[in-house]
Design an enzyme around this catalytic site. Structure first.
Site, PDB file in Angstrom:
ATOM      1  N   ASN A  76     -29.915  -7.549  69.448  1.00  0.00           N
ATOM      2  CA  ASN A  76     -30.484  -6.210  69.269  1.00  0.00           C
ATOM      3  C   ASN A  76     -30.698  -5.980  67.778  1.00  0.00           C
ATOM      4  OD1 ASN A  76     -31.243  -3.544  69.434  1.00  0.00           O
ATOM      5  ND2 ASN A  76     -29.197  -2.767  69.865  1.00  0.00           N
ATOM      6  N   LYS A 111     -32.123  -3.542  66.409  1.00  0.00           N
ATOM      7  CA  LYS A 111     -32.097  -2.104  66.110  1.00  0.00           C
ATOM      8  C   LYS A 111     -33.290  -1.718  65.220  1.00  0.00           C
ATOM      9  CE  LYS A 111     -27.206  -1.560  67.060  1.00  0.00           C
ATOM     10  NZ  LYS A 111     -25.945  -0.882  66.699  1.00  0.00           N
ATOM     11  N   HIS A 171     -28.010   2.361  75.769  1.00  0.00           N
ATOM     12  CA  HIS A 171     -27.216   2.011  74.593  1.00  0.00           C
ATOM     13  C   HIS A 171     -26.497   3.252  74.064  1.00  0.00           C
ATOM     14  CE1 HIS A 171     -26.193   0.784  70.497  1.00  0.00           C
ATOM     15  NE2 HIS A 171     -26.285  -0.465  70.935  1.00  0.00           N
ATOM     16  N   GLU A 225     -20.188  -2.305  76.310  1.00  0.00           N
ATOM     17  CA  GLU A 225     -20.141  -2.167  74.866  1.00  0.00           C
ATOM     18  C   GLU A 225     -19.247  -0.987  74.489  1.00  0.00           C
ATOM     19  OE1 GLU A 225     -24.392  -3.962  73.516  1.00  0.00           O
ATOM     20  OE2 GLU A 225     -24.350  -1.802  73.822  1.00  0.00           O
TER      21      GLU A 225
END
Length: 248
Positions: free
Chosen positions: A12, A14, A96, A166
């Protein structure tokens, strides 16, 4: 005997990178020896999905970091699953913790996004995880089970779903759940699945771990029986991402 779950590593990126340094990272990944039995997916910023898909080796899939719950409309700044597919991406990351806690996305909205993305043919990396105060209060299971239920209620075909545990307290903090902590939650999540979806689905669904995974921590985490891969953020922008892909 049920088939083994294919190891899955998702990077990821981001809101990081420009074409020059992402191009260097892509060259590193393309030149690396990656295991054939590990599925690798990179999630660049939306602006670079097309760039990443054109440059990355075809064996590395591309994901979007978010999408909306409908195909088109007056939703300024959003992107629909069909648009993501049009750019060559085949996966999307949903739920997320930054979408939940920075942008205020509810479980209900995330569930709607999951349903629409799957209906449009994208694979979904569905993220769940507790905050530090929730872990300290002893309600980790309650939180992640509630998040998982909303996702499960919106899934008809689990073949294109990866669950990503996560813990929020471990994302970008340098703190990593111990292998035992990760395995404990993953095992309980698989147990929850066994009571809510067909047992074969519970066995075959991959549950991956995310939260400050590094080249130094990945091998012991990967050795846990219910840890089926990783979601990697900071380290996915560095050459050590190759070590993490090769953790199994």
């Amino acid at each position: 005997m049920a088939p083994a779950r294919k190891f899955f590593v998702g990077g990821n990126w981001k809101m990081n990178g420009r074409k020059n340094n992402l191009g260097e990272l892509i060259n590193t990944l393309n030149a690396a020896k990656l295991p054939a039995d590990t599925e690798v997916v990179c999630a660049p910023p939306t602006a670079y999905i097309d760039f990443a898909r054109q440059k990355l080796d075809p064996k590395i899939a591309v994901a979007a970091q978010n999408c909306y719950k409908v195909a088109n409309g007056a939703f300024t700044g959003e992107i629909g699953p069909g648009m993501i597919k049009d750019l060559g991406a085949t996966w999307v990351v949903l739920g997320h913790s930054e979408r939940r806690h920075v942008f205020g996305e509810s479980d209900e909205l995330i569930g709607q996004k999951v349903a629409h993305a799957l209906a449009e043919g994208l694979g979904v990396i569905a993220c769940i995880g507790e905050k530090l105060d929730e872990r300290e209060a002893g309600i980790t299971e309650k939180v992640v089970f509630e998040q998982t239920k909303v996702i499960a209620d919106n899934v008809k075909d689990w073949n294109k779903v990866v669950l990503a545990y996560e813990p929020v307290w471990a994302i970008g903090t340098g703190k990593t759940a111990t292998p035992q902590q990760a395995q404990e939650v993953h095992e309980k999540l698989r147990g929850w699945l066994k009571t809510h979806v067909p047992e074969a689905v519970a066995h075959s669904t991959r549950i991956i771990y995310g939260g400050s995974v590094t080249g130094a921590t990945c091998k012991e985490l990967a050795s846990q029986p219910d840890v089926d891969g990783f979601r990697v953020s900071g380290a996915s922008l560095k050459p050590e991402f190759v070590d993490i892909i090769n953790a199994k």
